[in-house]
Design an enzyme around this catalytic site. Structure first.
Site: not given
Length: 161
Positions: A46, A51, A90-91, A132-133, A136
Site C-alpha cells: 500500500g 508518502q 511502513c515504507l 493503514h493507508e 495516512h
C-alpha cells in the site's frame, strides 16, 4: 510513469491531514500510476500520497489477492467490526515493525481515478492494509497504534504498507 522518492519519518507531511481531491484529471491518473510503480519498486502492499510528498487524499492497496489494485480517492470509512492483531510495517519507517490491533472488517466509500464513487468491503489482511493507508491520509501513523515493536526474527511474511 515514474518511481517517486519515499518520504521518511519524521517528515511533517506524514502527520498532516490531507486535502480532498476535487479534480479527476490526467494529473490524478499520473499520480496514481506513479504511486503504483513506487509501491511495487519498494515492495509495499500500500502507499498513500503523503508518502511521496503529496498532501492529497489518494491511496492505493494491492495485497496480491483476487481484489487486484485498489485505488482510493477521498476514502471514508463507513463501518468497522471485529478485531485482529498483526504485524505492520511502513515504507516511511524502513526496518521498523510493530504489532497493531485493528478492526477485522471495514466498509469504505471512495472514488476511482475517473471520479466514480464506489463502496468496498474487506476483511483480514486487506482490511488492515486499507485502514493503514486511510490513516495516512488523516495524518495518523501506525507507530501511534503499536502495542509492541517486533524484532527481525519475529517477522516472517510481514509486508510493508
Amino acid at each position: 510513469m515514474a518511481i517517486r522518492k519515499i518520504v521518511l519519518h519524521p517528515a511533517e507531511i506524514l502527520e498532516k491531514k490531507c486535502n480532498e481531491v476535487s479534480r479527476f484529471d490526467k494529473k490524478l491518473a499520473k499520480l496514481l500510476d506513479d504511486m503504483y510503480d513506487t509501491m511495487i519498486e519498494f515492495d509495499g502492499v500500500g502507499l498513500a500520497a503523503p508518502q511521496i510528498g503529496q498532501q492529497v487524499q489518494v491511496a492505493i492497496v494491492d495485497v496480491d489477492d483476487e481484489s487486484g489494485t485498489i485505488e482510493m480517492v477521498n476514502p471514508r470509512v463507513l463501518s468497522v467490526s471485529g478485531e485482529q492483531t498483526g504485524a505492520e510495517g511502513c515504507l516511511s519507517f524502513p526496518g521498523l515493525y510493530g504489532e497493531v490491533t485493528r478492526p477485522n472488517y471495514v466498509k469504505i466509500e471512495a472514488y476511482d481515478r475517473k471520479g466514480k464513487k464506489y463502496s468496498l468491503e474487506a476483511e483480514g489482511f486487506l482490511a488492515r492494509a486499507i485502514q493503514h493507508e486511510i490513516d495516512h491520509l488523516n495524518g495518523i501513523l501506525f507507530t501511534s497504534k503499536v502495542t509492541r515493536y517486533l524484532e527481525e526474527d519475529e517477522l516472517e511474511g510481514v509486508a510493508d504498507e
